[in-house]
Design a protein around this motif. Structure first.
Motif, PDB file in Angstrom:
ATOM      1  N   SER A  51      32.955   8.565 -12.189  1.00 30.51           N
ATOM      2  CA  SER A  51      31.496   8.721 -12.160  1.00 30.51           C
ATOM      3  C   SER A  51      31.011   8.844 -10.716  1.00 30.51           C
ATOM      4  O   SER A  51      31.418   8.061  -9.864  1.00 30.51           O
ATOM      5  CB  SER A  51      30.825   7.511 -12.812  1.00 30.51           C
ATOM      6  OG  SER A  51      31.253   7.384 -14.146  1.00 30.51           O
ATOM      7  N   ARG A  56      24.495   7.272 -14.106  1.00 29.73           N
ATOM      8  CA  ARG A  56      24.620   6.455 -15.316  1.00 29.73           C
ATOM      9  C   ARG A  56      25.215   7.364 -16.378  1.00 29.73           C
ATOM     10  O   ARG A  56      24.859   8.529 -16.473  1.00 29.73           O
ATOM     11  CB  ARG A  56      23.265   5.991 -15.822  1.00 29.73           C
ATOM     12  CG  ARG A  56      22.540   5.056 -14.913  1.00 29.73           C
ATOM     13  CD  ARG A  56      21.121   4.844 -15.477  1.00 29.73           C
ATOM     14  NE  ARG A  56      20.264   4.240 -14.485  1.00 29.73           N
ATOM     15  CZ  ARG A  56      20.044   2.933 -14.397  1.00 29.73           C
ATOM     16  NH1 ARG A  56      20.595   2.101 -15.240  1.00 29.73           N
ATOM     17  NH2 ARG A  56      19.260   2.450 -13.473  1.00 29.73           N
ATOM     18  N   SER A  58      27.287   7.271 -20.560  1.00 31.10           N
ATOM     19  CA  SER A  58      27.885   6.579 -21.700  1.00 31.10           C
ATOM     20  C   SER A  58      29.043   7.441 -22.173  1.00 31.10           C
ATOM     21  O   SER A  58      28.886   8.642 -22.384  1.00 31.10           O
ATOM     22  CB  SER A  58      26.870   6.396 -22.824  1.00 31.10           C
ATOM     23  OG  SER A  58      25.832   5.535 -22.398  1.00 31.10           O
ATOM     24  N   LYS A  60      32.404   7.733 -24.853  1.00 31.74           N
ATOM     25  CA  LYS A  60      33.063   7.219 -26.051  1.00 31.74           C
ATOM     26  C   LYS A  60      34.560   7.161 -25.796  1.00 31.74           C
ATOM     27  O   LYS A  60      35.155   8.127 -25.349  1.00 31.74           O
ATOM     28  CB  LYS A  60      32.759   8.126 -27.240  1.00 31.74           C
ATOM     29  CG  LYS A  60      33.291   7.579 -28.542  1.00 31.74           C
ATOM     30  CD  LYS A  60      32.612   8.255 -29.723  1.00 31.74           C
ATOM     31  CE  LYS A  60      33.172   7.836 -31.049  1.00 31.74           C
ATOM     32  NZ  LYS A  60      33.471   6.448 -31.255  1.00 31.74           N
ATOM     33  N   LEU A  65      31.968   2.318 -27.051  1.00 35.98           N
ATOM     34  CA  LEU A  65      31.107   3.076 -26.152  1.00 35.98           C
ATOM     35  C   LEU A  65      31.108   2.344 -24.823  1.00 35.98           C
ATOM     36  O   LEU A  65      30.851   1.138 -24.771  1.00 35.98           O
ATOM     37  CB  LEU A  65      29.677   3.136 -26.704  1.00 35.98           C
ATOM     38  CG  LEU A  65      29.248   4.462 -27.317  1.00 35.98           C
ATOM     39  CD1 LEU A  65      27.814   4.391 -27.808  1.00 35.98           C
ATOM     40  CD2 LEU A  65      29.419   5.618 -26.370  1.00 35.98           C
ATOM     41  N   CYS A  66      31.429   3.057 -23.775  1.00 34.90           N
ATOM     42  CA  CYS A  66      31.491   2.482 -22.432  1.00 34.90           C
ATOM     43  C   CYS A  66      30.287   2.997 -21.656  1.00 34.90           C
ATOM     44  O   CYS A  66      30.101   4.205 -21.525  1.00 34.90           O
ATOM     45  CB  CYS A  66      32.775   2.905 -21.734  1.00 34.90           C
ATOM     46  SG  CYS A  66      34.250   2.582 -22.705  1.00 34.90           S
ATOM     47  N   HIS A  67      29.484   2.082 -21.155  1.00 37.71           N
ATOM     48  CA  HIS A  67      28.290   2.433 -20.395  1.00 37.71           C
ATOM     49  C   HIS A  67      28.563   2.094 -18.938  1.00 37.71           C
ATOM     50  O   HIS A  67      28.938   0.964 -18.621  1.00 37.71           O
ATOM     51  CB  HIS A  67      27.082   1.650 -20.907  1.00 37.71           C
ATOM     52  CG  HIS A  67      26.873   1.798 -22.379  1.00 37.71           C
ATOM     53  ND1 HIS A  67      26.258   2.901 -22.935  1.00 37.71           N
ATOM     54  CD2 HIS A  67      27.227   1.002 -23.419  1.00 37.71           C
ATOM     55  CE1 HIS A  67      26.232   2.765 -24.247  1.00 37.71           C
ATOM     56  NE2 HIS A  67      26.813   1.622 -24.567  1.00 37.71           N
ATOM     57  N   TYR A  69      27.269   2.390 -14.771  1.00 34.70           N
ATOM     58  CA  TYR A  69      26.203   2.625 -13.790  1.00 34.70           C
ATOM     59  C   TYR A  69      26.832   2.436 -12.421  1.00 34.70           C
ATOM     60  O   TYR A  69      27.351   1.365 -12.113  1.00 34.70           O
ATOM     61  CB  TYR A  69      25.055   1.649 -14.020  1.00 34.70           C
ATOM     62  CG  TYR A  69      23.967   1.674 -12.961  1.00 34.70           C
ATOM     63  CD1 TYR A  69      23.601   2.844 -12.312  1.00 34.70           C
ATOM     64  CD2 TYR A  69      23.280   0.518 -12.635  1.00 34.70           C
ATOM     65  CE1 TYR A  69      22.598   2.860 -11.354  1.00 34.70           C
ATOM     66  CE2 TYR A  69      22.270   0.517 -11.681  1.00 34.70           C
ATOM     67  CZ  TYR A  69      21.927   1.696 -11.044  1.00 34.70           C
ATOM     68  OH  TYR A  69      20.940   1.707 -10.102  1.00 34.70           O
ATOM     69  N   ASN A  83      29.881   0.993 -31.108  1.00 31.09           N
ATOM     70  CA  ASN A  83      29.014   2.176 -31.205  1.00 31.09           C
ATOM     71  C   ASN A  83      27.577   1.861 -31.584  1.00 31.09           C
ATOM     72  O   ASN A  83      26.682   2.655 -31.320  1.00 31.09           O
ATOM     73  CB  ASN A  83      29.587   3.163 -32.223  1.00 31.09           C
ATOM     74  CG  ASN A  83      30.855   3.793 -31.737  1.00 31.09           C
ATOM     75  OD1 ASN A  83      30.962   4.174 -30.580  1.00 31.09           O
ATOM     76  ND2 ASN A  83      31.837   3.893 -32.612  1.00 31.09           N
ATOM     77  N   GLN A  87      22.070   1.528 -26.339  1.00 35.56           N
ATOM     78  CA  GLN A  87      22.394   2.018 -25.001  1.00 35.56           C
ATOM     79  C   GLN A  87      21.407   1.498 -23.947  1.00 35.56           C
ATOM     80  O   GLN A  87      21.804   1.092 -22.860  1.00 35.56           O
ATOM     81  CB  GLN A  87      22.383   3.544 -25.031  1.00 35.56           C
ATOM     82  CG  GLN A  87      22.677   4.201 -23.714  1.00 35.56           C
ATOM     83  CD  GLN A  87      22.680   5.714 -23.819  1.00 35.56           C
ATOM     84  OE1 GLN A  87      22.454   6.276 -24.891  1.00 35.56           O
ATOM     85  NE2 GLN A  87      22.922   6.378 -22.724  1.00 35.56           N
ATOM     86  N   CYS A  90      22.163  -1.972 -22.802  1.00 36.66           N
ATOM     87  CA  CYS A  90      23.345  -2.006 -21.918  1.00 36.66           C
ATOM     88  C   CYS A  90      22.962  -1.664 -20.477  1.00 36.66           C
ATOM     89  O   CYS A  90      23.396  -2.335 -19.539  1.00 36.66           O
ATOM     90  CB  CYS A  90      24.415  -1.037 -22.411  1.00 36.66           C
ATOM     91  SG  CYS A  90      25.198  -1.568 -23.943  1.00 36.66           S
ATOM     92  N   PHE A  91      22.136  -0.625 -20.301  1.00 35.62           N
ATOM     93  CA  PHE A  91      21.747  -0.240 -18.946  1.00 35.62           C
ATOM     94  C   PHE A  91      20.794  -1.249 -18.310  1.00 35.62           C
ATOM     95  O   PHE A  91      20.838  -1.471 -17.099  1.00 35.62           O
ATOM     96  CB  PHE A  91      21.189   1.181 -18.919  1.00 35.62           C
ATOM     97  CG  PHE A  91      22.271   2.217 -19.070  1.00 35.62           C
ATOM     98  CD1 PHE A  91      23.266   2.341 -18.113  1.00 35.62           C
ATOM     99  CD2 PHE A  91      22.314   3.041 -20.175  1.00 35.62           C
ATOM    100  CE1 PHE A  91      24.285   3.266 -18.251  1.00 35.62           C
ATOM    101  CE2 PHE A  91      23.323   3.972 -20.330  1.00 35.62           C
ATOM    102  CZ  PHE A  91      24.313   4.087 -19.355  1.00 35.62           C
TER     103      PHE A  91
END
Length: 136
Positions: A51, A56, A58, A60, A65-67, A69, A83, A87, A90-91
């Motif tokens: 990243s 930011r 998300s 899969k 689900l991996c979020h 930042y 899932n 979202q 999470c952020f």
């Protein structure tokens, strides 16, 4: 809805390294827990590495689900959830954790720190606080 992992990493040169993490692997079979935790650590590092700064996303990965930042200063956070977990929540959690972490842990420690040397104990508390209790 469940959170499994909350990690703080530093995206420096040449690669990303883990600074602190908390895991909830209680829903997994006892014999699977260590390999599930290793998978989550590896996945968190890989996603943060891929990243760009100031982003930011998300992603899969299998049934998770991996979020992620990644701030402009290289500090990164990753939440691994199922899932169904919202979202936006999470952020919000990642914002809060990275802001608090950057206030409590010196930037000098980000470069060479590891989970054993960084003294920041709030991750376990956040992981359980943000866990959604489903009625039985």
């Amino acid at each position: 809805m469940r959170l499994y992992s909350l990690s703080v990493l530093y995206k420096g040169d040449p690669k990303v390294h883990l600074l602190k993490a908390a895991y909830d692997v209680s829903t997994f079979n006892f014999f699977q827990r260590s390999s599930v935790q290793e998978f989550m650590t590896f996945t968190s590092q890989l996603i943060a590495e891929r990243s760009p700064l100031g982003s930011r996303a998300s992603v899969k990965e299998q049934e998770y689900l991996c979020h992620v930042y990644v701030r402009n200063d290289g500090l990164a956070g990753v939440v691994i959830a199922d899932n169904e977990y919202p979202q936006r929540v999470c952020f919000t959690l990642l914002d809060k954790v990275l802001e608090e972490f950057s206030r409590q842990v010196s930037k000098m420690d980000w470069l060479s720190g590891s989970p054993a040397t960084i003294s920041y104990s709030a991750l376990d508390g956040y992981l359980s606080k943000y866990q959604v209790q489903t009625p039985r």
